[in-house]
Write an enzyme that holds these catalytic residues in place. Structure first.
Site, PDB file in Angstrom:
ATOM      1  N   ARG A 190      40.466  40.452  34.051  1.00  0.00           N
ATOM      2  CA  ARG A 190      40.472  41.858  34.449  1.00  0.00           C
ATOM      3  C   ARG A 190      41.522  42.099  35.528  1.00  0.00           C
ATOM      4  O   ARG A 190      42.210  43.112  35.536  1.00  0.00           O
ATOM      5  CB  ARG A 190      39.081  42.289  34.908  1.00  0.00           C
ATOM      6  CG  ARG A 190      38.975  43.781  35.126  1.00  0.00           C
ATOM      7  CD  ARG A 190      37.546  44.230  35.307  1.00  0.00           C
ATOM      8  NE  ARG A 190      36.940  43.660  36.494  1.00  0.00           N
ATOM      9  CZ  ARG A 190      35.636  43.711  36.769  1.00  0.00           C
ATOM     10  NH1 ARG A 190      34.810  44.316  35.934  1.00  0.00           N
ATOM     11  NH2 ARG A 190      35.153  43.180  37.867  1.00  0.00           N
ATOM     12  N   LYS A 220      40.761  47.874  38.303  1.00  0.00           N
ATOM     13  CA  LYS A 220      39.966  47.770  39.527  1.00  0.00           C
ATOM     14  C   LYS A 220      40.936  47.846  40.698  1.00  0.00           C
ATOM     15  O   LYS A 220      41.393  46.823  41.208  1.00  0.00           O
ATOM     16  CB  LYS A 220      39.171  46.468  39.527  1.00  0.00           C
ATOM     17  CG  LYS A 220      37.929  46.535  40.409  1.00  0.00           C
ATOM     18  CD  LYS A 220      37.018  45.348  40.144  1.00  0.00           C
ATOM     19  CE  LYS A 220      35.816  45.361  41.051  1.00  0.00           C
ATOM     20  NZ  LYS A 220      34.783  46.309  40.649  1.00  0.00           N
ATOM     21  N   GLU A 241      30.487  57.181  35.066  1.00  0.00           N
ATOM     22  CA  GLU A 241      30.094  56.087  35.957  1.00  0.00           C
ATOM     23  C   GLU A 241      29.044  56.528  36.970  1.00  0.00           C
ATOM     24  O   GLU A 241      28.893  57.701  37.273  1.00  0.00           O
ATOM     25  CB  GLU A 241      31.312  55.539  36.713  1.00  0.00           C
ATOM     26  CG  GLU A 241      32.258  54.783  35.813  1.00  0.00           C
ATOM     27  CD  GLU A 241      32.703  53.457  36.405  1.00  0.00           C
ATOM     28  OE1 GLU A 241      31.849  52.621  36.755  1.00  0.00           O
ATOM     29  OE2 GLU A 241      33.909  53.253  36.493  1.00  0.00           O
TER      30      GLU A 241
HETATM   31  C1  LIG Z   1      33.710  46.504  39.862  1.00  0.00           C
HETATM   32  C2  LIG Z   1      33.234  47.798  39.314  1.00  0.00           C
HETATM   33  C3  LIG Z   1      32.112  47.871  38.452  1.00  0.00           C
HETATM   34  C4  LIG Z   1      31.251  46.680  38.123  1.00  0.00           C
HETATM   35  O1  LIG Z   1      31.927  45.663  37.456  1.00  0.00           O
HETATM   36  P1  LIG Z   1      31.272  44.206  37.388  1.00  0.00           P
HETATM   37  O2  LIG Z   1      32.303  43.391  36.689  1.00  0.00           O
HETATM   38  O3  LIG Z   1      30.032  44.317  36.614  1.00  0.00           O
HETATM   39  O4  LIG Z   1      31.037  43.792  38.786  1.00  0.00           O
HETATM   40  C5  LIG Z   1      31.772  49.109  37.949  1.00  0.00           C
HETATM   41  N1  LIG Z   1      32.459  50.227  38.259  1.00  0.00           N
HETATM   42  C6  LIG Z   1      33.521  50.195  39.092  1.00  0.00           C
HETATM   43  C7  LIG Z   1      34.238  51.460  39.414  1.00  0.00           C
HETATM   44  C8  LIG Z   1      33.939  48.986  39.646  1.00  0.00           C
HETATM   45  O5  LIG Z   1      34.997  48.960  40.463  1.00  0.00           O
END
Ligand SMILES: *Cc1c(COP(=O)(O)O)cnc(C)c1O
Length: 343
Positions: free
Chosen positions: A85, A187, A223
């Site tokens: 990722r 991210k 989200e």
């Molecule tokens: C990191 C994140 C998540 C959760 O991702 P995981 O891989 O399950 O920890 C969900 N939404 C956002 C906006 C994130 O930055």
């Protein structure tokens, strides 16, 4: 190198805060290549005031946890997925990829060096790992940096649900955190900067966080703050939203698998309309930090929608929670390749 003697912290009251641990990993990218990384003791970094990460948001990060198992060994949960990722986030922001092997090796080094701070099995606490990649170096114009820092630090974090799982409520926001062809799938800090105000407004009104709807029509659920949404329909289907502007949560993909393979539910990624929530018997938020957080209800304008209950947790949410945590802490056999041991 590490002093393995367990440090005792107030495990029952450990929240999600920063503790300056003895070691972090740092590697620098310069002259078109990564130079060998190493552990460092100083938590402060010195970078150019012209760094692209400071002005233009050229940075990405990750989050995952290390878990102490009953037999004393240490689990990482799907760390290669975090590496992949971060590589995708790097591509989106024109940063060099951190190779998967280097990424996972950095995690292991940081966990081992700070092992004294890894919370003991049974406390429900874990060691949160924060990898990040930032553009550095002298610069002022808008273009990608020529130099980068990749670092991983760790901090012990608490059990999100001390007294067991508890549902919380969320406020549907008028704001957006990301656009469909923007950086919602990456991210990156920019998405978080955009989420601070709507999150603050929701918390000010007593909600846990806000809910983002799709940025085009504001009709579909996207989200739950900084976590992904899942719902369990009244006919036992595990559903999560599908959209180009949500962050692909590794926890969410894990739950899609576990819901199907271990709980025997139907699973689906698709549209979830905010005016059709009555289809759901249960709902929750999922992510590394949120783990699985049951959702009591949503405030949608003047209307409050309750899912399972504002005080009780639904049976399927509870089963998913037990399955996920059981795997992470090594109490339940994991699907092939999910657990990487630190040794
Ligand atoms: C990191 C994140 C998540 C959760 O991702 P995981 O891989 O399950 O920890 C969900 N939404 C956002 C906006 C994130 O930055």
């Amino acid at each position: 190198m590490s002093d393995k003697k367990q440090v005792q912290l107030d495990w029952d009251n450990l929240g999600f805060g920063y503790i300056d641990l003895p070691y972090r990993y740092r590697a620098y990218y310069k002259d078109g290549q990564w130079h060998p990384g190493q552990l460092e003791t100083n938590s402060q970094i010195t970078i150019s005031e012209g760094s692209t990460s400071l002005h233009y948001g050229q940075q990405a990060f990750e989050g995952l946890k290390a878990y102490r198992c009953k037999d004393g060994s240490i689990n990482l949960f799907r760390p290669e997925e975090n590496a992949k990722r971060m590589q995708k986030s790097a591509d989106r922001l024109l940063m060099p990829q951190v190779p998967t092997e280097m990424f996972v090796d950095a995690l292991k080094q940081v966990v081992k060096a700070n092992e004294a701070y890894l919370p003991p099995y049974g406390t429900g606490c874990s060691l949160y790992l924060r990898p990040y990649l930032i553009g550095i170096g002298d610069n002022v114009g808008v273009h990608p940096a020529e130099e980068y820092l990749f670092s991983v630090f760790a901090t012990p974090v608490g059990n999100y649900f001390k007294g067991g799982l508890t549902p919380t409520n969320f406020l549907v926001s008028d704001y957006d955190r990301a656009a469909h062809r923007g950086t919602g799938q990456a991210k990156v800090g920019g998405n978080y900067a955009a989420s601070l105000l709507p999150g603050h407004l929701a918390k000010q009104q007593g909600f846990s966080d806000c809910i983002y709807l799709d940025p085009i029509e504001h009709r579909k659920l996207e989200e739950v703050g900084a976590a992904n949404f899942f719902g369990i329909t009244k006919d036992n289907c595990f559903v999560t939203p599908k959209s180009d502007s949500i962050l692909p949560s590794i926890t969410k993909y894990s739950l899609l698998y576990l819901a199907k393979e271990r709980l025997g539910l139907d699973v689906k990624q698709g549209d979830i309309y905010i005016d059709q929530l009555d289809n759901f018997a249960e709902a929750g938020a999922c992510g590394t930090a949120a783990v699985i957080s049951p959702i009591g209800g949503f405030q949608i304008g003047d209307h409050f929608h309750t899912f399972y209950s504002e005080t009780e947790v639904g049976p399927i949410t509870t089963k998913l929670y037990n399955e996920l945590l059981g795997i992470q802490f090594g109490d339940i056999p994991a699907p092939e390749g999910w657990i990487v041991k630190v040794d």
